[in-house]
Design an enzyme around this catalytic site. Structure first.
Site, mmCIF file in Angstrom:
data_model
loop_
_atom_site.group_PDB
_atom_site.id
_atom_site.type_symbol
_atom_site.label_atom_id
_atom_site.label_comp_id
_atom_site.label_asym_id
_atom_site.label_seq_id
_atom_site.Cartn_x
_atom_site.Cartn_y
_atom_site.Cartn_z
ATOM 1 C CG ASN A 87 -4.131 13.002 16.838
ATOM 2 O OD1 ASN A 87 -4.893 13.958 16.890
ATOM 3 N ND2 ASN A 87 -3.184 12.793 17.753
ATOM 4 C CG HIS A 100 -4.072 5.961 19.572
ATOM 5 N ND1 HIS A 100 -3.544 5.535 18.371
ATOM 6 C CD2 HIS A 100 -3.554 7.202 19.787
ATOM 7 C CE1 HIS A 100 -2.735 6.456 17.890
ATOM 8 N NE2 HIS A 100 -2.736 7.498 18.729
ATOM 9 C CG HIS A 102 -4.491 11.010 22.222
ATOM 10 N ND1 HIS A 102 -3.212 10.986 22.737
ATOM 11 C CD2 HIS A 102 -4.355 10.714 20.904
ATOM 12 C CE1 HIS A 102 -2.346 10.699 21.769
ATOM 13 N NE2 HIS A 102 -3.017 10.524 20.649
HETATM 14 P P1 AMP Z 1 -0.646 9.709 17.992
HETATM 15 O O1 AMP Z 1 0.410 10.734 17.708
HETATM 16 O O2 AMP Z 1 -2.037 10.262 18.045
HETATM 17 O O3 AMP Z 1 -0.534 8.499 17.067
HETATM 18 O O4 AMP Z 1 -0.382 9.226 19.463
HETATM 19 C C1 AMP Z 1 0.457 8.164 19.813
HETATM 20 C C2 AMP Z 1 0.634 8.227 21.296
HETATM 21 O O5 AMP Z 1 1.151 6.997 21.740
HETATM 22 C C3 AMP Z 1 1.601 9.322 21.761
HETATM 23 O O6 AMP Z 1 0.931 10.221 22.627
HETATM 24 C C4 AMP Z 1 2.710 8.530 22.460
HETATM 25 O O7 AMP Z 1 3.222 9.202 23.584
HETATM 26 C C5 AMP Z 1 1.985 7.249 22.828
HETATM 27 N N1 AMP Z 1 2.846 6.088 23.005
HETATM 28 C C6 AMP Z 1 3.795 5.640 22.143
HETATM 29 N N2 AMP Z 1 4.380 4.535 22.641
HETATM 30 C C7 AMP Z 1 3.783 4.274 23.836
HETATM 31 C C8 AMP Z 1 3.961 3.278 24.828
HETATM 32 N N3 AMP Z 1 4.866 2.306 24.703
HETATM 33 N N4 AMP Z 1 3.165 3.336 25.940
HETATM 34 C C9 AMP Z 1 2.259 4.316 26.075
HETATM 35 N N5 AMP Z 1 2.050 5.291 25.166
HETATM 36 C C10 AMP Z 1 2.807 5.278 24.069
#
Ligand code: AMP
Length: 121
Positions: A87, A100, A102
């Site tokens: 994203n 990141h 997904h």
């Molecule tokens: P985005 O919305 O594409 O920026 O995705 C961020 C992702 O990071 C989301 O799916 C969250 O659930 C995940 N996330 C946030 N904090 C953590 C964490 N501490 N450990 C693992 N995943 C996380």
């Protein structure tokens, strides 16, 4: 420096369920999984968004996909298929500003993605 929650996961100052790690890349389970297998693959270098990727980053950004496929295969979910998503910024639904990938696997996934409502102005 672009410090995010993922910086703390890389530094091990907060815990994560790590699936893969080397000098350049880290993969860990998403804390809010949207599929039976949902993990994130990140570069250790803190690149904020896809818009910030430079040619010097192309190798590691490509590696994110390779590591993703290896992990899905290890979990026995590669043949059925899976999805990778990165994203970007508000319209893309990005919430953590450290790129990141997904990786979602283990169930059929709908397409196209739902339309979110974003507050304007
Ligand atoms: P985005 O919305 O594409 O920026 O995705 C961020 C992702 O990071 C989301 O799916 C969250 O659930 C995940 N996330 C946030 N904090 C953590 C964490 N501490 N450990 C693992 N995943 C996380």
């Amino acid at each position: 420096m672009n410090e995010t929650i993922f910086t703390h996961i890389i530094n091990k100052s907060i815990p994560a369920d790590i699936l893969y790690e080397d000098d350049e890349v880290l993969a860990f389970r998403d804390i809010n999984p949207q599929a039976p297998l949902h993990f994130l693959v990140i570069p250790k270098k803190p690149i904020a968004t896809i818009n910030d990727i430079t040619p010097a980053d192309y190798q590691v950004v490509g590696k994110l996909s390779g590591v993703a496929a290896e992990i899905v295969a290890q979990q026995g979910m590669a043949e059925q298929g899976f999805r990778t998503v990165m994203n970007c910024n508000e319209y893309g639904g990005q919430t953590v500003y450290h790129i990141h990938l997904h990786v979602l696997a283990g169930k059929p996934l709908g397409w196209p993605p739902y339309q979110a409502t974003i507050k304007q102005g």
